[in-house]
Design a protein around this motif. Structure first.
Motif, PDB file in Angstrom:
ATOM      1  N   ARG A 330       0.830  -1.210   0.000  1.00  0.00           N
ATOM      2  CA  ARG A 330       0.000   0.000   0.000  1.00  0.00           C
ATOM      3  C   ARG A 330       0.863   1.258   0.000  1.00  0.00           C
ATOM      4  O   ARG A 330       0.539   2.245  -0.669  1.00  0.00           O
ATOM      5  CB  ARG A 330      -0.932  -0.001   1.215  1.00  0.00           C
ATOM      6  N   SER A 331       1.981   1.211   0.756  1.00  0.00           N
ATOM      7  CA  SER A 331       2.853   2.395   0.800  1.00  0.00           C
ATOM      8  C   SER A 331       3.485   2.681  -0.555  1.00  0.00           C
ATOM      9  O   SER A 331       3.856   3.818  -0.845  1.00  0.00           O
ATOM     10  CB  SER A 331       3.952   2.195   1.852  1.00  0.00           C
ATOM     11  N   GLN A 332       3.586   1.634  -1.384  1.00  0.00           N
ATOM     12  CA  GLN A 332       4.158   1.796  -2.721  1.00  0.00           C
ATOM     13  C   GLN A 332       3.079   1.967  -3.789  1.00  0.00           C
ATOM     14  O   GLN A 332       3.383   1.984  -4.989  1.00  0.00           O
ATOM     15  CB  GLN A 332       5.041   0.584  -3.068  1.00  0.00           C
ATOM     16  N   GLY A 333       1.827   2.056  -3.359  1.00  0.00           N
ATOM     17  CA  GLY A 333       0.730   2.261  -4.300  1.00  0.00           C
ATOM     18  C   GLY A 333       0.381   1.037  -5.112  1.00  0.00           C
ATOM     19  O   GLY A 333      -0.311   1.137  -6.145  1.00  0.00           O
ATOM     20  N   GLN A 334       0.809  -0.154  -4.667  1.00  0.00           N
ATOM     21  CA  GLN A 334       0.529  -1.398  -5.392  1.00  0.00           C
ATOM     22  C   GLN A 334      -0.755  -2.014  -4.823  1.00  0.00           C
ATOM     23  O   GLN A 334      -0.718  -2.991  -4.076  1.00  0.00           O
ATOM     24  CB  GLN A 334       1.721  -2.354  -5.268  1.00  0.00           C
ATOM     25  N   ILE A 335      -1.878  -1.453  -5.202  1.00  0.00           N
ATOM     26  CA  ILE A 335      -3.169  -1.819  -4.616  1.00  0.00           C
ATOM     27  C   ILE A 335      -3.582  -3.237  -5.008  1.00  0.00           C
ATOM     28  O   ILE A 335      -4.089  -3.996  -4.178  1.00  0.00           O
ATOM     29  CB  ILE A 335      -4.256  -0.814  -5.043  1.00  0.00           C
ATOM     30  N   ASP A 363     -11.599  -5.575   6.990  1.00  0.00           N
ATOM     31  CA  ASP A 363     -11.516  -4.110   6.952  1.00  0.00           C
ATOM     32  C   ASP A 363     -10.484  -3.678   5.905  1.00  0.00           C
ATOM     33  O   ASP A 363     -10.722  -2.751   5.117  1.00  0.00           O
ATOM     34  CB  ASP A 363     -11.129  -3.580   8.337  1.00  0.00           C
ATOM     35  N   GLU A 364      -9.332  -4.367   5.909  1.00  0.00           N
ATOM     36  CA  GLU A 364      -8.268  -4.066   4.943  1.00  0.00           C
ATOM     37  C   GLU A 364      -8.782  -4.226   3.509  1.00  0.00           C
ATOM     38  O   GLU A 364      -8.568  -3.362   2.641  1.00  0.00           O
ATOM     39  CB  GLU A 364      -7.083  -5.011   5.190  1.00  0.00           C
ATOM     40  N   ILE A 365      -9.492  -5.320   3.274  1.00  0.00           N
ATOM     41  CA  ILE A 365     -10.028  -5.592   1.927  1.00  0.00           C
ATOM     42  C   ILE A 365     -11.044  -4.514   1.540  1.00  0.00           C
ATOM     43  O   ILE A 365     -11.041  -4.013   0.405  1.00  0.00           O
ATOM     44  CB  ILE A 365     -10.672  -6.993   1.881  1.00  0.00           C
ATOM     45  N   GLY A 366     -11.899  -4.139   2.479  1.00  0.00           N
ATOM     46  CA  GLY A 366     -12.891  -3.113   2.196  1.00  0.00           C
ATOM     47  C   GLY A 366     -12.239  -1.789   1.821  1.00  0.00           C
ATOM     48  O   GLY A 366     -12.660  -1.127   0.848  1.00  0.00           O
ATOM     49  N   GLN A 367     -11.200  -1.405   2.549  1.00  0.00           N
ATOM     50  CA  GLN A 367     -10.511  -0.146   2.251  1.00  0.00           C
ATOM     51  C   GLN A 367      -9.840  -0.194   0.870  1.00  0.00           C
ATOM     52  O   GLN A 367      -9.846   0.802   0.130  1.00  0.00           O
ATOM     53  CB  GLN A 367      -9.450   0.146   3.332  1.00  0.00           C
ATOM     54  N   LEU A 368      -9.274  -1.342   0.541  1.00  0.00           N
ATOM     55  CA  LEU A 368      -8.610  -1.477  -0.756  1.00  0.00           C
ATOM     56  C   LEU A 368      -9.621  -1.407  -1.914  1.00  0.00           C
ATOM     57  O   LEU A 368      -9.357  -0.772  -2.941  1.00  0.00           O
ATOM     58  CB  LEU A 368      -7.831  -2.798  -0.805  1.00  0.00           C
ATOM     59  N   TYR A 369     -10.765  -2.055  -1.735  1.00  0.00           N
ATOM     60  CA  TYR A 369     -11.793  -1.980  -2.781  1.00  0.00           C
ATOM     61  C   TYR A 369     -12.330  -0.550  -2.926  1.00  0.00           C
ATOM     62  O   TYR A 369     -12.672  -0.104  -4.025  1.00  0.00           O
ATOM     63  CB  TYR A 369     -12.938  -2.947  -2.481  1.00  0.00           C
ATOM     64  N   LEU A 370     -12.395   0.168  -1.818  1.00  0.00           N
ATOM     65  CA  LEU A 370     -12.809   1.569  -1.896  1.00  0.00           C
ATOM     66  C   LEU A 370     -11.836   2.379  -2.743  1.00  0.00           C
ATOM     67  O   LEU A 370     -12.250   3.233  -3.543  1.00  0.00           O
ATOM     68  CB  LEU A 370     -12.894   2.182  -0.490  1.00  0.00           C
ATOM     69  N   GLN A 371     -10.526   2.095  -2.553  1.00  0.00           N
ATOM     70  CA  GLN A 371      -9.532   2.807  -3.348  1.00  0.00           C
ATOM     71  C   GLN A 371      -9.708   2.522  -4.836  1.00  0.00           C
ATOM     72  O   GLN A 371      -9.441   3.378  -5.680  1.00  0.00           O
ATOM     73  CB  GLN A 371      -8.112   2.416  -2.897  1.00  0.00           C
ATOM     74  N   ARG A 372     -10.125   1.294  -5.136  1.00  0.00           N
ATOM     75  CA  ARG A 372     -10.347   0.924  -6.539  1.00  0.00           C
ATOM     76  C   ARG A 372     -11.748   1.307  -7.018  1.00  0.00           C
ATOM     77  O   ARG A 372     -12.119   1.031  -8.166  1.00  0.00           O
ATOM     78  CB  ARG A 372     -10.148  -0.581  -6.708  1.00  0.00           C
ATOM     79  N   LYS A 373     -12.528   1.899  -6.118  1.00  0.00           N
ATOM     80  CA  LYS A 373     -13.901   2.325  -6.425  1.00  0.00           C
ATOM     81  C   LYS A 373     -14.792   1.152  -6.840  1.00  0.00           C
ATOM     82  O   LYS A 373     -15.713   1.292  -7.637  1.00  0.00           O
ATOM     83  CB  LYS A 373     -13.912   3.413  -7.500  1.00  0.00           C
ATOM     84  N   GLU A 374     -14.470  -0.017  -6.262  1.00  0.00           N
ATOM     85  CA  GLU A 374     -15.304  -1.197  -6.498  1.00  0.00           C
ATOM     86  C   GLU A 374     -16.207  -1.348  -5.270  1.00  0.00           C
ATOM     87  O   GLU A 374     -15.934  -2.112  -4.340  1.00  0.00           O
ATOM     88  CB  GLU A 374     -14.424  -2.435  -6.728  1.00  0.00           C
TER      89      GLU A 374
END
Length: 411
Positions: A330-335, A363-374
């Motif tokens: 995540r720190s490297q933007g590799q979502i 929670d981690e998965i939910g936040q990542l999907y939010l970043q991908r707007k899924e």
């Protein structure tokens, strides 16, 4: 008018005189502690002759033989008083004993000061601790000036070091043991050198002085390596790893951890590898802040920690390694990579029956999907997290809020 002026002047003079008198009678602030009772020179009936000054009387062997059991009896009386709850009387007797111990020589006095100092500390008798510390400092100063023979000095300095430890004066204790260190180096007594270094190192660590402890354990490691003492070598490496972690010296920590890694690998001691790889990866990650190319090594070691832990069915360690990998992705933007690792984390936490960790993974998965707007996938992840939160009765409000924040589809 003149009469009024005389009255004013008279009143002013009287007021000034009163102030001056009050100032002269103003009590001086008391000393923090009254005079040290260990320095009293009052004649004592147990002494064969009254001391004329603070210097010990030159007792004959027969006089010493008579005095020693009397002092042992005073120690017993003091202990009995303390046992009965009369602390004041107990330390009055001990102070008398300590004053008299001086006439048996510095070593006997220091050993007695050490014993009573430990009792005073355990009783939280700060005043007595100060008295004893002051007396130890006076003996230390006198010993340094007299420059006695090295053999006598060695025993006396060791006793001083222990006494300072008993009254919790680490700086003075280290000073005393450093004198011992000089002597055993000159004598080339390796066993005594190791024991003294260990004492000094432990003393530094007991007061969380990690930077002072580091060179001590480096020398201990060097001695153990040169003598082929494998067990001690591993112990000192582990100690240094902790020291460098506490002082955030990542490069020095890496050097030590890599040596430990070689040892564990040669022994096929796989159980130690996951934790070790996690520490190595963490150091590379810290160094990667100024040298990003080292982040590759961080990824590599986190992955090795996960793989080994999974093979050993150490699922808690495996989950910890995955969490580190996800954070680094995540720190490297590799979502995408972070999301893939998060799905693996769900399986790992399920295997470990770590429901709290599983909740955090969703929670981690939910936040990542939010970043991908899924958003549908994010909503599903947060709902699963809420189900676990309700079972655990923990973070229910948090997951409810996360669900509310997920954008709803427009129909």
């Amino acid at each position: 008018m003149l009469q009024r002026l005389i009255v004013i002047v008279t009143i002013s003079i009287l007021f000034s005189s009163s102030l001056a008198l009050a100032e002269s009678k103003k009590p001086k602030p008391p000393d923090k502690f009254p005079p040290n009772p260990l320095e009293f020179t009052t004649p004592d009936p147990l002494l064969p002759r009254s001391p004329k000054d603070k210097k010990p009387l030159p007792l004959t062997p027969q006089e010493r033989q008579r005095l020693e059991p009397e002092l042992d009896e005073l120690n017993k009386q003091a202990a009995a008083k303390l046992q009965a709850g009369d602390e004041v009387a107990a330390f009055e007797i001990w102070n008398r004993e300590l004053r008299l111990r001086r006439f048996l020589g510095s070593l006997a006095e220091v050993q007695a000061l050490s014993r009573v100092g430990a009792i005073a500390w355990n009783q939280n008798n700060r005043q007595e601790v100060v008295y004893i510390t002051q007396r130890l400092q006076a003996i230390q100063k006198q010993t340094q000036q007299e420059k006695k023979s090295s053999e006598i000095d060695l025993e006396l300095w060791r006793s001083l070091g222990q006494a300072y430890q008993n009254v919790r004066s680490p700086k003075q204790a280290v000073e005393a043991y450093n004198q011992v260190l000089l002597a055993v180096r000159q004598q080339k007594d390796t066993a005594a050198l190791v024991e003294t270094l260990k004492t000094i190192g432990e003393l530094h660590l007991s007061w969380f002085d990690y930077r002072q402890a580091a060179p001590v354990y480096e020398e201990l490691l060097s001695l153990a390596t040169s003598q082929g003492e494998y067990v001690n070598e591993v112990t000192y490496l582990q100690q240094l790893a902790e020291i460098y972690a506490q002082t955030q010296q990542s490069q020095q920590s890496l050097n030590v951890l890599n040596k430990l890694g070689e040892i564990y690998t040669n022994e096929n001691n796989l159980i130690k590898i996951p934790e070790l790889k996690l520490a190595i990866a963490s150091d590379y990650e810290s160094l990667g802040k100024t040298n990003p190319s080292l982040l590759v090594e961080a990824f590599k070691n986190y992955q090795e920690a996960y793989t080994t832990a999974w093979q050993l069915q150490e699922f808690v360690s495996a989950g910890e390694a995955l969490q580190k990998i996800i954070a680094l992705y995540r720190s490297q933007g590799q979502i995408d990579e972070a999301l893939e690792a998060s799905q693996i984390l769900v399986d790992t936490q399920t295997q470990a029956a770590n429901f709290y960790g599983l909740m955090q993974a969703y929670d981690e998965i939910g936040q990542l999907y939010l970043q991908r707007k899924e958003y549908p996938q994010a909503l599903t992840a947060f709902q699963k997290g809420l189900q676990l939160a309700q079972q655990l009765k923990h973070q229910e409000v948090y997951f409810t809020e996360q669900i509310k924040k997920v954008p709803k589809p427009n129909f």
